[in-house]
Write a protein that holds these residues in place. Structure first.
Motif, mmCIF file in Angstrom:
data_model
loop_
_atom_site.group_PDB
_atom_site.id
_atom_site.type_symbol
_atom_site.label_atom_id
_atom_site.label_comp_id
_atom_site.label_asym_id
_atom_site.label_seq_id
_atom_site.Cartn_x
_atom_site.Cartn_y
_atom_site.Cartn_z
ATOM 1 N N ARG A 122 -44.843 36.347 27.735
ATOM 2 C CA ARG A 122 -44.138 35.545 28.734
ATOM 3 C C ARG A 122 -44.560 34.084 28.703
ATOM 4 O O ARG A 122 -44.105 33.273 29.517
ATOM 5 C CB ARG A 122 -44.411 36.118 30.129
ATOM 6 N N THR A 123 -45.439 33.766 27.791
ATOM 7 C CA THR A 123 -45.994 32.411 27.790
ATOM 8 C C THR A 123 -45.115 31.440 27.008
ATOM 9 O O THR A 123 -44.620 31.754 25.932
ATOM 10 C CB THR A 123 -47.381 32.405 27.126
ATOM 11 N N THR A 124 -44.936 30.278 27.605
ATOM 12 C CA THR A 124 -44.317 29.185 26.868
ATOM 13 C C THR A 124 -45.428 28.240 26.438
ATOM 14 O O THR A 124 -46.188 27.772 27.276
ATOM 15 C CB THR A 124 -43.317 28.432 27.750
ATOM 16 N N VAL A 125 -45.539 28.028 25.147
ATOM 17 C CA VAL A 125 -46.590 27.154 24.643
ATOM 18 C C VAL A 125 -46.004 25.776 24.369
ATOM 19 O O VAL A 125 -44.937 25.657 23.762
ATOM 20 C CB VAL A 125 -47.212 27.713 23.342
ATOM 21 N N ILE A 126 -46.681 24.762 24.878
ATOM 22 C CA ILE A 126 -46.227 23.393 24.635
ATOM 23 C C ILE A 126 -47.308 22.649 23.874
ATOM 24 O O ILE A 126 -48.432 22.510 24.349
ATOM 25 C CB ILE A 126 -45.945 22.665 25.959
ATOM 26 N N LEU A 127 -46.963 22.218 22.701
ATOM 27 C CA LEU A 127 -47.898 21.431 21.913
ATOM 28 C C LEU A 127 -47.539 19.957 22.078
ATOM 29 O O LEU A 127 -46.392 19.567 21.870
ATOM 30 C CB LEU A 127 -47.775 21.860 20.439
ATOM 31 N N LEU A 128 -48.522 19.178 22.507
ATOM 32 C CA LEU A 128 -48.278 17.760 22.746
ATOM 33 C C LEU A 128 -48.954 16.936 21.670
ATOM 34 O O LEU A 128 -50.120 17.170 21.382
ATOM 35 C CB LEU A 128 -48.907 17.334 24.076
ATOM 36 N N GLY A 129 -48.252 15.975 21.126
ATOM 37 C CA GLY A 129 -48.932 15.111 20.168
ATOM 38 C C GLY A 129 -47.965 14.437 19.231
ATOM 39 O O GLY A 129 -46.756 14.639 19.317
ATOM 40 N N ASP A 130 -48.517 13.625 18.336
ATOM 41 C CA ASP A 130 -47.646 12.902 17.411
ATOM 42 C C ASP A 130 -47.651 13.542 16.030
ATOM 43 O O ASP A 130 -47.062 13.023 15.098
ATOM 44 C CB ASP A 130 -48.046 11.430 17.334
ATOM 45 N N ALA A 131 -48.353 14.662 15.885
ATOM 46 C CA ALA A 131 -48.418 15.362 14.598
ATOM 47 C C ALA A 131 -48.924 14.451 13.483
ATOM 48 O O ALA A 131 -48.473 14.527 12.352
ATOM 49 C CB ALA A 131 -47.063 15.967 14.230
ATOM 50 N N ARG A 132 -49.831 13.575 13.846
ATOM 51 C CA ARG A 132 -50.472 12.759 12.807
ATOM 52 C C ARG A 132 -51.875 13.322 12.613
ATOM 53 O O ARG A 132 -52.779 13.050 13.381
ATOM 54 C CB ARG A 132 -50.519 11.293 13.221
ATOM 55 N N SER A 133 -52.014 14.113 11.574
ATOM 56 C CA SER A 133 -53.231 14.900 11.425
ATOM 57 C C SER A 133 -54.192 14.278 10.421
ATOM 58 O O SER A 133 -55.088 14.930 9.918
ATOM 59 C CB SER A 133 -52.851 16.321 11.001
ATOM 60 N N PHE B 38 -42.683 21.740 20.783
ATOM 61 C CA PHE B 38 -43.535 20.648 20.349
ATOM 62 C C PHE B 38 -42.943 19.365 20.925
ATOM 63 O O PHE B 38 -41.778 19.081 20.698
ATOM 64 C CB PHE B 38 -43.541 20.607 18.818
ATOM 65 N N ILE B 39 -43.690 18.626 21.734
ATOM 66 C CA ILE B 39 -43.131 17.383 22.244
ATOM 67 C C ILE B 39 -43.907 16.195 21.711
ATOM 68 O O ILE B 39 -45.129 16.169 21.686
ATOM 69 C CB ILE B 39 -43.020 17.337 23.787
ATOM 70 N N ASN B 40 -43.139 15.226 21.248
ATOM 71 C CA ASN B 40 -43.688 14.132 20.469
ATOM 72 C C ASN B 40 -43.294 12.795 21.094
ATOM 73 O O ASN B 40 -42.116 12.544 21.307
ATOM 74 C CB ASN B 40 -43.109 14.230 19.045
#
Lengths: 298, 529
Positions: free
Chosen positions: B442-453, B475-477
């Protein structure tokens, strides 16, 4: 307009006066928005006083519906009327009720119980059907569900109410309408489009001083100055609930009664809870005051 | 005409700044203008505010634009305002008559001009010269001179700073007033009349006689010949002159347009933005402060929206059992229907936020917003990382001050080994340590970041594992879309695994994203601050 409002005890600046004047002249509703305690409701009251028109108030709350805002049929009275009609229609020589058989009688009863005599007018309908111009205050529109806003649209743009059984009732004299909102949610575009908009913010220290002076003519100028600037700085802080104008007024009244001459006096600090209504806010400000005093001593 | 153009131009400008103004509101303004005292700039401003602006978030931008547009009126004062009103179209005809009664404006005309000239850096003699050149050019039929004049006049605008530019139509009407095109027309009329006379009389104005001196004898003879053809000739000349004059205004207008567009490009002038449209990554300290102020009301709005949708079920099921039990009291008549309680499940949220320097402010805003409305979700778990991942669920619980948020985000920096973001490492740590306890279907996972690794291995396989154990993975950027996948950005590597990659440059976009988490589809419309 400004002078008129002043006479009834409301200090309006040019912005408020112009907007209200326009609303009245354009016969448009006016939407008052701003934080709690900036005199939105007070403005409506003052306008009603200044115009000499009665104020009809509709307090909005979650779950407000047509029956409570517009009109309602008086069921009890309708039932009674039907019963009376039934009794009158009973044939004297016994046997079956004539009501069931006589169709024209039926129609007559139906018509009579859906007439204006059986209508309970609620604030909106009341404002529309009133013979004399009234001031209609729809308080805290943002509390009702977004779907219910549609309820107001007909009333606000055309000043009329449609009742299926009766037809359309149009306003005899268009009311001056005020809507207030505390900005807790966005109102629908449709509603906003029908209104003029007036944003009421906390007053400048100068205007607040003038308001206090109007209510407390004897107050010391220096104290007023201290109070208003203190309150203004409180509003800058990140508080749960910044002090409103009326709270400032209470605070000022208390200080005058305690004959305090500075807000840093011992007595003054005991009544600071008139301004702040949350414990976390109180703690925050008390610490700040202590610090300020210490700094002064040094 | 001109003044009303100013209003429509102004409204267009408001729209460019994302302030919605509908036609209804414009009409309302037009009506309102009839009712106020136009000589008071403040009253004008308040009337515009009451009719055009419908949200407190827009007031600031309005004030900015108003100052820019109408400061000219302010500096010029009453007279030119009256004059501008005189030029207005029929919509304001009532004003025209009222102001015509008031003769005062004519005395002030000259002073008003003076003010315009100061702003444009044109001297009185220059204007007079320009007017003379125009007359000469028209009389001698010199189109090149006309074009040159238009160009040199428009060039005067190049000194105007880009932020003070008003509108093309405004400047055009300004120039025609300064040059006195009406006066030019009148002089031309006199010229035709006097040319029509067989012997040149000296009753024409001084200006005309001096003009005729500068024209070549040949041209005067030509003109006189035509003019002396009687009415036909005079008509011909009049039409000729008029078309020349029209050519001049057309040229002037296009010159003004090109100069203004050049200025605007130089100044790279962008319409002012409302708070909701400030960009996280580009906002300066001042803008960040303003955005911070919006956080609290915004979270209130969001919470209200989410709450509305969560308990509004479409159908209620009748609870037959308890209805029947209750009906025993009424001799088996089911008087009251009892319903099954609707247990609307709220989403569980797990936030994994990159808090490295480049996106720290974005992470702060997002975390703050999500935790502020934690009540509207069943559970909110927050994790932050730069490279080492930290569970900050406890610290971020409850309504936090922005400053407190700052504190615990500092923890991540303290725990960081490399000091720059490493998504692969963080994902590894998350799957190892937390995934089992935190994620559920039931979990919504939100990954925050600019994906600059920083060119570390991205490990999309780990993200896929997370996705497998959860309901949704977003994924929110905060970077503009056009920068994605440039340099060390690996948006697409992760995007292939995620349900959705969302661009969140501004508060509005962020709020809209959170709004969609509840699952309803925008019945409230977009949020606009």
């Amino acid at each position: 307009m400004k002078d008129k409002l002043h006479q009834v005890g409301y200090l309006a600046d040019d912005y408020i006066a112009t907007s209200v004047m326009l609303a009245i002249k354009l016969s448009k509703p006016i939407l008052l928005e701003g934080p709690a305690g900036t005199g939105k409701t007070e403005l409506a009251k003052a306008v009603s006083k200044a115009l000499g028109n009665p104020l009809i108030r509709l307090q909005c709350y979650e779950g407000l519906d047509e029956a409570k805002a517009l009109y309602e049929w008086d069921y009890a009275k309708q039932l009674l009327a039907i019963q009376i009609a039934q009794r009158n229609a009973l044939p004297t020589d016994g046997g079956q009720s004539a009501l069931g058989d006589d169709n024209s009688q039926n129609v007559k009863v139906m018509k009579s119980i859906f007439s204006e005599d059986f209508l309970l007018t609620r604030p909106l309908l009341q404002a529309i059907t009133s013979r004399n111009q009234v001031v209609l205050l729809i308080d805290e529109v943002d509390r009702i569900d977004i779907e219910m806003e549609a309820l107001f649209l007909e009333v606000l743009s055309d000043f009329q109410v449609s009742i299926p059984e009766l037809g359309t009732l149009t306003a005899v004299s268009q009311p001056v309408v005020f809507l207030t909102s505390n900005d807790t949610r966005d109102l629908s575009e449709a509603l906003k489009r029908r209104c003029l908009y007036l944003h009421l913010d906390y007053p400048t220290p100068e205007r607040e001083a003038a308001i206090i002076r109007m209510h407390l003519p004897d107050i010391d100028d220096y104290l007023i100055n201290e109070i208003t600037h203190f309150v203004a700085s409180l509003r800058e802080l990140d508080l749960e609930k910044p002090p409103s104008i009326s709270e400032t007024l209470d605070y000022a009244t208390a200080l005058v009664m305690l004959s305090a001459s500075h807000i840093t006096d011992e007595e003054a600090r005991t009544v600071i809870n008139l301004l702040l209504k949350y414990k976390s806010d109180l703690d925050k400000v008390k610490i700040m005051l202590e610090k300020g005093l210490e700094a002064k001593k040094e | 005409m001109a003044a009303f153009d100013m209003f429509t131009d102004f409204v267009a400008e408001l729209k460019r700044s994302d302030i919605p103004v509908s036609v209804v509101e414009e009409i309302e303004l037009a009506k309102a203008l009839e009712m106020i005292d136009l000589s008071s700039l403040l009253e004008l401003k308040y009337a515009m505010m009451a009719t055009l602006i419908k949200s407190s978030a827009h007031i600031e931008v309005f004030e900015l634009l108003f100052a820019k547009y109408f400061s000219v009126w302010q500096s010029v004062g009453h007279e030119s305002l009256a004059e501008a009103v005189l030029l207005q179209d029929s919509m304001f005809s009532s004003y025209r008559s009222r102001l015509a009664e008031n003769q005062g404006f004519q005395n002030g005309y000259y002073d008003a001009n003076l003010n315009h000239r100061d702003r444009l850096d044109i001297s009185h003699s220059e204007l007079e010269a320009a007017k003379r050149i125009l007359l000469e050019a028209i009389l001698s039929g010199d189109e090149r001179a006309i074009a040159l004049l238009a160009k040199s006049l428009a060039a005067k605008l190049s000194n105007v700073a880009s932020e003070k530019i008003i509108s093309n139509s405004y400047y055009l009407s300004l120039f025609s007033r300064l040059l006195g095109l009406d006066e030019v027309k009148r002089l031309l009329g006199i010229a035709i009349a006097s040319l029509g006379q067989p012997q040149r009389p000296d009753k024409g104005s001084d200006e005309l006689t001096s003009l005729s001196d500068s024209l070549s004898e040949k041209r005067i003879k030509e003109l006189a010949e035509i003019a002396q053809l009687g009415e036909v000739g005079a008509g011909l000349l009049a039409r000729d002159f008029e078309s020349m004059l029209a050519k001049f205004t057309a040229l002037l207008s296009s010159e003004i347009a090109s100069i203004i567009s050049a200025i605007k490009k130089d100044g790279a002038e962008l319409p002012p933005k409302t708070v909701g449209n400030f960009e996280f990554l580009r906002a300066d300290e001042n803008e960040l402060n303003l955005m911070r102020k919006e956080l609290k009301p915004l979270s209130g709005i969001l919470a209200a929206r989410l709450k509305k949708t969560s308990y509004r079920g479409k159908y209620k099921k009748v609870n037959f059992h308890s209805t029947f039990r209750k009906s025993l009291a009424t001799q088996g008549v089911p008087f009251n229907l009892l319903y099954k309680r609707v247990n609307a499940s709220k989403p569980e949220i797990t936030v994994i936020a990159d808090v490295s320097g480049s996106v720290a402010s974005f992470a702060r805003f997002s975390l703050h917003l999500i935790t502020a409305i934690a009540d509207e979700f069943d559970k909110v778990n927050s994790f932050i990382f730069i490279d080492e991942i930290l569970d900050v669920t406890k610290q971020s619980k409850g309504r936090k001050d922005y400053a407190e948020m700052e504190d615990f985000i500092g923890l991540a920096a303290a725990a960081s080994v490399k000091g720059h973001s490493d998504y692969g490492y963080a994902l590894q740590a998350f799957t190892d340590r937390y995934m089992k306890n935190v994620l559920s279907p039931r979990t919504t996972v939100i990954l925050l970041g600019d994906a600059r690794s920083n060119y570390h291995p991205p490990r999309p396989d780990l993200l896929a594992a997370i996705k497998k154990r959860s309901k949704n993975l977003y994924f929110i950027n905060p970077e503009p879309r056009r920068y994605w996948n440039t340099g060390d950005s690996i948006v697409d590597v992760y995007g292939a695994v995620c349900d959705k990659v969302v661009e969140c440059r501004t508060l509005n976009q962020l709020a809209d994203f959170i709004d969609t988490l509840s699952g309803h589809t925008g019945s409230f419309g977009a949020i606009s601050l």
